[in-house]
Design an enzyme around this catalytic site. Structure first.
Site: not given
Length: 287
Positions: A246-248
């Site tokens: 989850p780089c978001h």
């Protein structure tokens, strides 16, 4: 940037240039530090703070990139690559490739020739997805607009692998994460290839709870590299598995939402959806 920061930056820049010029000599810490007129202890600290990795690791990355270029040439052997890189033998090159690339030099030269990858196209709440898997786990997931371009980008990651358009159980399990379901998710297996630093950053991303956000600086501090937020940002930008890693959930310290490989609008939509889902899950029951 204050005067001391300027001095440190100039020392790191000089060290990087020295390593790139002298990597065939495989210089040690003392030699690199001497080239920047700095004590080895002090140099090790400022280089690691600025670059997000140690001088030794940076030398290894430079060495292996050169070895890759040698292996791409016709008839080049692993021994040729080791010799031209300045390594003492093929065993050292082998260890470098295993530790950094997750494969042997011969496997790299073959471009994943013995690797079998299943891939499929799917729809999600946030757009079309291309998801790919090996027998070990999900190796790639990306949002896309054009199916042909998406497939081409996947093939570039594994140029000589065998590809089959097939939706397997690993992919189905991964895609189930987008469903509005109260059933517990099965553990999602990932098959990742990256540097030690990249893997450490991606592992740290996996620890960010759904519906919560963090900053590049906080993430850098978590992995023990408080001054390496830029390097952390670069590692996040290399994330090969959208959403599952989850780089978001990483934003700027100012609160600004930007820097997402698949678009800022999509990043905002994902964050909003996750926070809404989190609110539903944690809501107190009405009696």
């Amino acid at each position: 940037m204050n005067t001391q920061e300027n001095i440190n930056f100039n020392k790191v820049a000089a060290a990087i240039e020295y390593i790139r010029t002298h990597f065939r000599e495989q210089p040690g810490l003392e030699a690199i530090a001497k080239a920047t007129h700095t004590s080895p202890y002090h140099f090790q600290r400022i280089f690691t703070d600025w670059a997000g990795t140690s001088p030794k690791k940076f030398l290894q990355y430079i060495s292996i990139e050169h070895a890759k270029e040698v292996l791409k040439t016709n008839h080049a052997s692993v021994a040729d690559a080791a010799f031209d890189t300045g390594l003492s033998g093929t065993s050292r090159l082998h260890d470098l490739f295993i530790n950094i690339e997750g494969m042997t030099p011969a496997e790299y030269r073959n471009g994943g020739k013995n690797l079998s990858i299943n891939y499929s196209f799917a729809e999600s709440l946030f757009g079309n997805l291309l998801v790919a898997s090996t027998s070990k786990g999900i190796c790639y997931m990306a949002f896309y607009k054009d199916e042909e371009i998406a497939l081409q980008e996947l093939r570039q990651k594994f140029p000589n692998a065998r590809f089959q358009q097939r939706l397997d159980l690993l992919q189905q399990n991964a895609l189930f994460i987008f469903q509005n379901s109260k059933e517990p998710l099965q553990q999602i297996k990932l098959h990742l290839k990256g540097t030690d630093f990249q893997l450490k950053v991606w592992e740290s991303l996996l620890k960010i709870p759904m519906g919560q956000l963090t900053t590049y600086g906080h993430l850098a501090a978590q992995i023990g590299r408080p001054a390496a937020s830029r390097a952390v940002g670069t590692a996040i930008g290399s994330n090969p598995v959208a959403y599952l890693i989850p780089c978001h959930r990483v934003i700027q310290s100012t609160g600004k939402i930007s820097g997402y490989m698949w678009g800022t609008t999509r990043k905002m939509a994902i964050i909003g959806w996750e926070q809404a889902q989190n609110a539903v899950i944690t809501q107190e029951p009405v009696i």
